[in-house]
Design a protein around this motif. Structure first.
Motif, PDB file in Angstrom:
ATOM      1  N   HIS A  62       0.842  -1.193   0.000  1.00 33.74           N
ATOM      2  CA  HIS A  62       0.000   0.000   0.000  1.00 33.74           C
ATOM      3  C   HIS A  62       0.876   1.242   0.000  1.00 33.74           C
ATOM      4  CE1 HIS A  62      -3.335   2.631   0.764  1.00 33.74           C
ATOM      5  NE2 HIS A  62      -2.752   3.105   1.839  1.00 33.74           N
ATOM      6  N   SER A  63       0.439   2.264  -0.736  1.00 31.57           N
ATOM      7  CA  SER A  63       1.063   3.586  -0.549  1.00 31.57           C
ATOM      8  C   SER A  63      -0.109   4.538  -0.337  1.00 31.57           C
ATOM      9  CB  SER A  63       1.969   3.948  -1.725  1.00 31.57           C
ATOM     10  OG  SER A  63       1.265   3.895  -2.942  1.00 31.57           O
ATOM     11  N   THR A  64      -0.453   5.332  -1.310  1.00 28.86           N
ATOM     12  CA  THR A  64      -1.667   6.146  -1.287  1.00 28.86           C
ATOM     13  C   THR A  64      -1.851   6.679  -2.700  1.00 28.86           C
ATOM     14  OG1 THR A  64      -2.772   8.103  -0.402  1.00 28.86           O
ATOM     15  CG2 THR A  64      -0.385   8.218  -0.572  1.00 28.86           C
ATOM     16  N   LEU A  66      -3.249   9.697  -2.899  1.00 26.42           N
ATOM     17  CA  LEU A  66      -3.290  11.144  -2.666  1.00 26.42           C
ATOM     18  C   LEU A  66      -1.912  11.717  -2.935  1.00 26.42           C
ATOM     19  CD1 LEU A  66      -5.505  11.415   0.533  1.00 26.42           C
ATOM     20  CD2 LEU A  66      -5.986  12.401  -1.701  1.00 26.42           C
ATOM     21  N   ASP A  95     -13.255   0.540  -2.048  1.00 25.21           N
ATOM     22  CA  ASP A  95     -12.992  -0.780  -1.455  1.00 25.21           C
ATOM     23  C   ASP A  95     -14.186  -1.732  -1.467  1.00 25.21           C
ATOM     24  OD1 ASP A  95     -10.609   0.570  -0.673  1.00 25.21           O
ATOM     25  OD2 ASP A  95     -11.667   1.308   1.093  1.00 25.21           O
ATOM     26  N   HIS A 301     -10.884   7.246   0.061  1.00 27.96           N
ATOM     27  CA  HIS A 301     -10.757   6.408   1.247  1.00 27.96           C
ATOM     28  C   HIS A 301      -9.277   6.083   1.457  1.00 27.96           C
ATOM     29  CE1 HIS A 301     -15.076   5.961   1.331  1.00 27.96           C
ATOM     30  NE2 HIS A 301     -15.032   5.713   0.039  1.00 27.96           N
ATOM     31  N   THR A 302      -8.928   5.804   2.690  1.00 31.76           N
ATOM     32  CA  THR A 302      -7.525   5.500   3.017  1.00 31.76           C
ATOM     33  C   THR A 302      -6.955   4.451   2.068  1.00 31.76           C
ATOM     34  OG1 THR A 302      -8.030   5.979   5.312  1.00 31.76           O
ATOM     35  CG2 THR A 302      -6.012   4.724   4.888  1.00 31.76           C
ATOM     36  N   PHE A 303      -7.738   3.418   1.798  1.00 26.48           N
ATOM     37  CA  PHE A 303      -7.205   2.297   1.022  1.00 26.48           C
ATOM     38  C   PHE A 303      -7.577   2.365  -0.462  1.00 26.48           C
ATOM     39  CE2 PHE A 303      -7.247   0.720   5.402  1.00 26.48           C
ATOM     40  CZ  PHE A 303      -5.879   0.513   5.541  1.00 26.48           C
ATOM     41  N   THR A 304      -8.055   3.530  -0.898  1.00 31.23           N
ATOM     42  CA  THR A 304      -8.361   3.725  -2.319  1.00 31.23           C
ATOM     43  C   THR A 304      -7.216   3.219  -3.199  1.00 31.23           C
ATOM     44  OG1 THR A 304      -9.846   5.593  -1.983  1.00 31.23           O
ATOM     45  CG2 THR A 304      -8.641   5.555  -4.049  1.00 31.23           C
ATOM     46  N   SER A 306      -5.809   0.166  -3.378  1.00 39.71           N
ATOM     47  CA  SER A 306      -4.832  -0.705  -2.703  1.00 39.71           C
ATOM     48  C   SER A 306      -4.000  -1.472  -3.736  1.00 39.71           C
ATOM     49  CB  SER A 306      -5.582  -1.681  -1.797  1.00 39.71           C
ATOM     50  OG  SER A 306      -5.056  -2.982  -1.914  1.00 39.71           O
TER      51      SER A 306
END
Ligand SMILES: *Cc1c(COP(=O)(O)O)cnc(C)c1O
Length: 431
Positions: A62-64, A66, A95, A301-304, A306
């Motif tokens: 995972h990174s991001t 954003l 997700d 989302h945080t995990f957008t 992944s």
């Protein structure tokens, strides 16, 4: 929920899986006739997907998205947009199916705001529609049993009854009707065009609302009607996309492309949670502007996106979008599946066997001649599920509709198992 503790036989505790079978702690195995919940498109242990996830895990997970991007998300976006074809050139990742629907609803509305029409904030949807369990998705949903409790929390939505040839709301027969179901939806679009942000539908078949197939031409006709009146169209292909109906995207069978299409469930072959909204060039361009214009889609989302999920989806599409896989599905698997399922129509308490592709619902009725239903509180569907469990088959029921939604990799032997165990279980319960 109390019933879970009292179930006989009790819910299996899954400790492993092999092919299209789940292995329980007590050593029993179950053929998964519901594909997880409609997501394990390539069975419980798709080797190519598992390997791709392991390879990605050894690089980074995972990174991001954003301010950064990464190689798996670029590769998947290239693949998805190529498969969708222009003008569906852009992808937003989330997700779950519900989140994809939320994003699509917000995008469709924000486009109207950017065009100077903030009053176009309504959505048009179908009765018995299901689009997920988050509040925006529940707002556009139309299954009273799931959604009614939350109505005070939801935004208002326009709705028409769903097309359902067997139980036609307009009391017509498919051979002689005048597509009253198309006309009703068109009428609502026309009536509300100045207030609609978009229409949202599950194209070709309503899934969680009870496996309700639409006439072949219904989604195409309403999409064209919406277009002609300048209203955007969202297809929720969370259930019907990714090979389930015999094509990668369900819209390939509709003949017209939507402005936004949501996919999830089978996208990673069910191995990891990932969903996507594929958007048209026109929608995308509405979000471009000078910084101070605030045209950004403020949603993520945080995990957008992944990296593990994207690697899984790429590998899954390696099989699902393979033309040989698709033609085998359409020429062999789906016809064999329906040959097996059709025989269930002869059973005394089966009112209708309906569906499309590898999605079937078997509706149980108390009286076949009068179509008198079983009261939902008697849980006849669930009784059949327990009878199937005793026979080593795992599935679910939606009220009185018993589901048969096997992996796309279902074998001839497993189709024979369905043909044997489903009627046995249904008859056992009928006695
Ligand atoms: C499952 C489903 C959803 C919701 O997806 P989740 O991943 O469960 O949030 C939305 N629409 C349809 C048609 C579905 O079948």
């Amino acid at each position: 929920m109390r019933g879970y503790a009292e179930e006989d036989p009790p819910s299996p505790i899954i400790v492993g899986a092999e092919g299209n079978r789940l292995i329980a702690a007590d050593g029993r195995t179950y053929f998964d006739a519901n594909s997880g919940y409609w997501c394990l498109a390539l069975g419980c242990r798709p080797e190519s997907v598992e390997k791709a996830v392991a390879r990605q895990l050894a690089k980074f997970s995972h990174s991001t998205l954003l301010g950064l991007t990464h190689q798996p998300v670029l590769a998947l976006t290239e693949r998805l947009t190529r498969l969708a074809g222009p003008p569906l050139n852009h992808v937003f990742y989330a997700d779950s199916g519900s989140e994809a629907v939320e994003a699509a609803l917000k995008m469709a509305y924000q486009v109207q705001v950017h065009r100077g029409h903030p009053e176009r904030s309504m959505f048009l949807a179908l009765g018995e529609a299901y689009h997920g369990d988050t509040l925006g998705a529940v707002s556009v949903g139309g299954v009273d049993l799931f959604h009614e409790t939350y109505r005070p929390l939801l935004f208002p939505v326009k709705r028409t009854p769903p097309p359902h040839c067997r139980r036609c709301y307009w009391k017509k027969k498919p051979e002689t009707c005048r597509r009253e179901c198309v006309a009703a939806f068109e009428f609502e679009i026309r009536k509300n065009r100045d207030h609609l942000a978009a229409v949202i539908i599950e194209p070709l078949l309503l899934g969680p609302g009870g496996i309700i197939p639409q006439p072949d031409d219904w989604p195409g006709k309403i999409t064209q009607a919406a277009r002609a009146m300048g209203v955007s169209v969202i297809f929720d292909e969370v259930a019907v996309g990714m090979g389930r109906l015999g094509s990668v995207f369900a819209f390939e069978q509709v003949g017209v492309k939507p402005d936004l299409v949501c996919v999830a469930k089978g996208l990673t072959a069910g191995i990891l949670p990932l969903s996507a909204v594929v958007a048209s060039e026109e929608i995308y361009r509405e979000f471009l502007g000078e910084f101070a214009e605030r045209k950004t889609f403020f949603h993520g989302h945080t995990f957008t996106g992944s990296a593990l999920g994207c690697a899984a989806a790429l590998a899954a599409l390696g099989t699902i979008a393979d033309p040989q896989f698709i033609s085998r599905l359409n020429e062999k698997t789906i016809p064999a599946f329906w040959r097996a399922l059709r025989t269930l129509e002869n059973l005394p308490n089966v009112g209708e066997v309906r569906g499309r592709g590898l999605m079937a619902g078997i509706e149980l009725v108390r009286n076949k001649l009068t179509d008198e239903p079983y009261p939902w509180s008697e849980r006849w569907g669930h009784r059949v599920i327990l009878a199937l469990r005793r026979r080593g088959v795992q599935t679910r029921a939606i009220g009185n509709v018993v589901l048969c939604v096997p992996p796309l990799t279902v074998t001839d032997e497993e189709i024979a198992l369905i043909a044997k165990t489903y009627p046995e279980a249904i008859l056992e319960v009928n006695e």
